[in-house]
Write a protein that holds these residues in place. Structure first.
Motif, mmCIF file in Angstrom:
data_model
loop_
_atom_site.group_PDB
_atom_site.id
_atom_site.type_symbol
_atom_site.label_atom_id
_atom_site.label_comp_id
_atom_site.label_asym_id
_atom_site.label_seq_id
_atom_site.Cartn_x
_atom_site.Cartn_y
_atom_site.Cartn_z
ATOM 1 N N VAL A 138 9.242 12.419 -10.854
ATOM 2 C CA VAL A 138 8.148 11.552 -11.265
ATOM 3 C C VAL A 138 8.597 10.101 -11.327
ATOM 4 O O VAL A 138 7.975 9.190 -10.804
ATOM 5 N N VAL A 139 9.659 9.865 -12.038
ATOM 6 C CA VAL A 139 10.152 8.502 -12.175
ATOM 7 C C VAL A 139 11.638 8.508 -11.884
ATOM 8 O O VAL A 139 12.412 8.994 -12.663
ATOM 9 N N LEU B 176 12.855 -1.160 -12.647
ATOM 10 C CA LEU B 176 12.022 -2.254 -12.157
ATOM 11 C C LEU B 176 10.989 -2.657 -13.201
ATOM 12 O O LEU B 176 10.404 -1.821 -13.871
ATOM 13 N N LYS B 177 10.779 -3.948 -13.313
ATOM 14 C CA LYS B 177 9.775 -4.475 -14.247
ATOM 15 C C LYS B 177 8.404 -4.420 -13.581
ATOM 16 O O LYS B 177 8.230 -4.904 -12.460
ATOM 17 N N ALA B 178 7.471 -3.841 -14.293
ATOM 18 C CA ALA B 178 6.111 -3.702 -13.764
ATOM 19 C C ALA B 178 5.231 -4.844 -14.263
ATOM 20 O O ALA B 178 5.502 -5.433 -15.311
ATOM 21 N N ARG C 202 15.853 3.859 -1.714
ATOM 22 C CA ARG C 202 15.603 5.276 -1.937
ATOM 23 C C ARG C 202 15.915 6.103 -0.686
ATOM 24 O O ARG C 202 16.356 7.234 -0.773
ATOM 25 N N PRO D 250 3.067 -0.672 -8.758
ATOM 26 C CA PRO D 250 3.434 -2.041 -8.384
ATOM 27 C C PRO D 250 4.539 -2.540 -9.296
ATOM 28 O O PRO D 250 4.684 -2.070 -10.425
ATOM 29 N N VAL D 251 5.317 -3.455 -8.814
ATOM 30 C CA VAL D 251 6.355 -4.092 -9.618
ATOM 31 C C VAL D 251 6.168 -5.600 -9.529
ATOM 32 O O VAL D 251 5.430 -6.091 -8.680
ATOM 33 N N VAL D 252 6.801 -6.313 -10.429
ATOM 34 C CA VAL D 252 6.775 -7.780 -10.347
ATOM 35 C C VAL D 252 7.478 -8.165 -9.053
ATOM 36 O O VAL D 252 8.657 -7.866 -8.866
ATOM 37 N N MET E 90 11.878 10.732 -18.258
ATOM 38 C CA MET E 90 10.966 11.621 -17.555
ATOM 39 C C MET E 90 11.642 12.178 -16.313
ATOM 40 O O MET E 90 12.540 11.570 -15.763
ATOM 41 N N THR F 241 10.299 6.104 -22.085
ATOM 42 C CA THR F 241 9.880 7.123 -21.138
ATOM 43 C C THR F 241 10.836 7.261 -19.968
ATOM 44 O O THR F 241 10.542 7.945 -19.017
ATOM 45 N N ASN G 166 14.341 -7.420 -11.030
ATOM 46 C CA ASN G 166 13.950 -6.408 -10.052
ATOM 47 C C ASN G 166 14.803 -6.491 -8.799
ATOM 48 O O ASN G 166 15.135 -5.474 -8.190
ATOM 49 N N VAL H 163 2.583 2.198 -22.614
ATOM 50 C CA VAL H 163 3.532 1.475 -21.778
ATOM 51 C C VAL H 163 4.166 2.470 -20.823
ATOM 52 O O VAL H 163 4.858 3.378 -21.252
ATOM 53 N N CYS H 164 3.895 2.323 -19.548
ATOM 54 C CA CYS H 164 4.394 3.268 -18.567
ATOM 55 C C CYS H 164 5.433 2.613 -17.685
ATOM 56 O O CYS H 164 5.257 1.478 -17.279
ATOM 57 N N PRO H 165 6.500 3.325 -17.380
ATOM 58 C CA PRO H 165 7.484 2.765 -16.467
ATOM 59 C C PRO H 165 6.928 2.785 -15.050
ATOM 60 O O PRO H 165 6.076 3.616 -14.729
ATOM 61 N N PRO H 166 7.420 1.895 -14.185
ATOM 62 C CA PRO H 166 6.947 1.929 -12.819
ATOM 63 C C PRO H 166 7.447 3.172 -12.109
ATOM 64 O O PRO H 166 8.562 3.612 -12.346
ATOM 65 N N THR H 167 6.608 3.749 -11.296
ATOM 66 C CA THR H 167 7.033 4.853 -10.452
ATOM 67 C C THR H 167 7.176 4.303 -9.046
ATOM 68 O O THR H 167 6.924 3.133 -8.805
ATOM 69 N N SER H 168 7.583 5.168 -8.127
ATOM 70 C CA SER H 168 7.771 4.697 -6.759
ATOM 71 C C SER H 168 6.464 4.187 -6.185
ATOM 72 O O SER H 168 6.457 3.390 -5.260
ATOM 73 N N LEU I 132 0.738 12.204 -17.279
ATOM 74 C CA LEU I 132 0.735 10.884 -16.685
ATOM 75 C C LEU I 132 -0.635 10.243 -16.666
ATOM 76 O O LEU I 132 -0.782 9.129 -16.191
ATOM 77 N N ALA J 202 13.272 3.251 -9.962
ATOM 78 C CA ALA J 202 11.942 2.751 -10.329
ATOM 79 C C ALA J 202 11.896 2.373 -11.795
ATOM 80 O O ALA J 202 11.254 1.397 -12.186
ATOM 81 N N ALA J 203 12.613 3.151 -12.623
ATOM 82 C CA ALA J 203 12.588 2.871 -14.058
ATOM 83 C C ALA J 203 13.218 1.530 -14.378
ATOM 84 O O ALA J 203 12.912 0.923 -15.397
#
Lengths: 195, 348
Positions: free
Chosen positions: B292-293, B300-302, B234, A44-46, B288, B285, B340, A36-41, A22, B297-298
């Motif tokens: 971790v994810v 959601l748009k970051a 969650r 931050p998100v949009v 995963m 990804t 989101n 490109v990483c997915p958001p984790t808990s 990570l 969460a996956a």
């Protein structure tokens, strides 16, 4: 007890490899446009705060458009300062959208300041903007182009004032900035052509 | 009778009981009140309707969004040809009807420290204060509270209620957004009240209904921000995963797990992470490991660079264009925020 030790070793391995995997997803100061990483808990998100900032930015720029159309660059500048010095969504570093919009805005303030012949202030805005967008993308390229424009204007003023040495130095800086803008643009185009 | 009632065709005025479920002609008149379009309720109308219902601003939409909105419209209308995740929207429409009359209030815990609540729910923070533990328990109990869950169960069509239709949803949307609903004023409101009352008295609660609570609360305007939404979701997910709801700390009791099993699981996780470490970084990804994810969460748009929104072959001009650029960024991220919210509510 033996089983507990085994668990500890396995968990340590998990953490070690997990952190390594990570590492590319953490926030970084340098340009990292390839991961490109997915958001984790914890990521931050949009969210509404980002949208609120972007909405404000749009309104500020539209308001500045009106001021410029009325031939009032100083008024436009004051409006734009409310964005670049105003509140922004939490985050250190700020979200890419925030950094890029602020950088674009600082490019505009720099251009306006140079219109008002305040070249040093323009230079400070550009330095601030370039710090926000270390990635070699369209935003950084635009800031370099504005840098060239500012130095070009300074060159003209100094030349007319009879400061040949200063004018020559400004001209040199303008050329360097334009060359850098072209180089960045070339990189952007090349990246899009990569398979 | 309000001023707007005077603008209505006679057959649509509130005193006319037949106006409760209008026919085509009545819908045309209603549309005339809502906007300039003379056509059938178009896809953008439904998108706007959905946005109004969910409390969103109505912005301009790209072609793919319009297409998506059309799919949502058909789903809301109960089109049997709609499948996949959108198929559940007919149920959501029912939920939104209930929302217009929802009187349930969350306990004060909704404003509590959700990080702390999450920790309690997962049993990962043994030194948590007694007050926070109590708050988490209270939240869990609220989510299980019988009348609310029973209402939701009925809203899913397990009761004797009719399936919601677009006209009623449209009328209720006015109420949700605080606007006027002159066309069906009294009759529809009475029907909605009766419906809500019926729902409140319906059957037993059902754990499967918990995912709907977020959608209902959101539609009722009780969700202040996305972060809280995702955290609460969650919490509920963790609570749902453990049927026996004792203290929050019992949810993950490592002392019950055989050591050899823990070792095997941890080693497997390490192996997966190691394999993933060598994988191409540009591959998806989403696979995963869960710790971790997680799936929510996956979805959601970051935040990310906006460079992709612009044609790389057309560099920005040194002067001008900032307003257009920020407008494009705003439009794109507004779409992300909408995504989101759906994801946080569990609609998708």
């Amino acid at each position: 007890m033996k089983g507990r030790n085994l668990t500890i070793v396995a968990l340590a391995a998990t953490l070690m490899f997990g952190c390594g995997t990570l590492a590319g997803c953490g926030e970084t100061d340098g340009p990292r446009t390839d991961v490109v990483c997915p958001p984790t808990s914890a990521s931050p998100v949009v969210d509404p705060a980002l949208l609120a900032f972007l909405s404000k930015a749009k309104a500020v720029h539209l308001r500045a458009d009106v001021a410029e159309d009325d031939g009032k660059p100083a008024e436009a500048l004051k409006v734009l300062e409310g964005l670049v010095d105003g509140p922004r969504p939490k985050g250190d570093p700020p979200a890419p959208e925030v950094r890029e919009v602020l950088a674009d805005t600082l490019g505009r303030t720099a251009e306006l300041r140079s219109e008002l012949k305040d070249y040093e202030a323009a230079k400070r805005d550009l330095a601030r903007g370039l710090k926000l967008v270390p990635e070699r993308n369209l935003f950084r390229g635009r800031l370099m182009e504005v840098t060239g424009v500012v130095e070009q204007r300074r060159h003209e003023v100094l030349r007319k004032a009879g400061d040949d040495e200063g004018a020559a130095a400004a001209k040199e800086r303008a050329i360097e900035a334009f060359d850098e803008a072209v180089a960045i643009q070339d990189e952007v185009i090349t990246k899009t052509l990569e398979p | 009778m309000s001023d707007r009632d005077d603008e209505l065709p006679e057959e649509l005025r509130p005193d006319d009981e037949e106006a409760l479920f209008p026919d085509e002609g009545e819908m045309a008149a209603l549309r005339a009140l809502l906007g300039p379009s003379d056509d059938d309720l178009a896809a953008p109308d439904h998108e706007a309707l959905l946005a109004m219902t969910l409390g969103e601003d109505v912005a301009t939409h790209a072609a793919d969004e319009v297409e998506e909105a059309d799919g949502l419209r058909r789903a809301l209308d109960g089109d049997p040809d709609v499948d996949g995740a959108a198929a559940g929207l007919a149920e959501l429409a029912e939920v939104l009807r209930v929302t217009a009359r929802a009187t349930e209030e969350l306990p004060a815990t909704a404003d509590a420290d959700h990080e702390a609540l999450l920790a309690v729910a997962l049993g990962t923070e043994p030194e948590i204060s007694a007050a926070d533990r109590e708050a988490a328990t209270e939240l869990a109990e609220h989510l299980d509270r019988e009348p609310f869950a029973a209402s939701l169960r009925a809203a899913r069509g397990e009761g004797d209620l009719d399936v919601a239709d677009a006209p009623v949803l449209l009328a209720l949307a006015f109420e949700v957004t605080g606007g006027e609903a002159p066309t069906f004023a009294e009759t529809t409101r009475e029907a909605a009240t009766t419906l809500a009352d019926d729902l409140d008295g319906a059957g037993e609660g059902d754990a499967e209904l918990l995912p709907w609570t977020q959608a209902v609360r959101a539609a009722a305007g009780k969700l202040p921000d996305l972060d809280q939404m995702s955290q609460e979701r969650r919490i509920r997910a963790s609570l749902e995963a453990e049927p026996a709801r004792g203290g929050g700390g019992d949810l993950l009791n490592l002392s019950r797990v055989p050591m050899w099993l823990g070792a095997v699981v941890a080693a497997a996780a390490a192996l997966v992470l190691l394999i993933n470490f060598g994988a191409r970084q540009d591959e998806p990804t989403a696979a995963m490991p869960g710790p971790v994810v997680d799936q929510a969460a996956a979805e959601l748009k970051a935040p990310r660079s906006t460079a992709e929104l612009f044609d790389p072959a057309v560099p920005f001009e040194a002067k001008g264009g900032e307003s257009d650029r920020v407008d494009r960024i705003l439009t794109a991220r507004a779409s992300d925020l909408r995504n989101n919210r759906f994801a946080a509510w569990g609609v998708r």
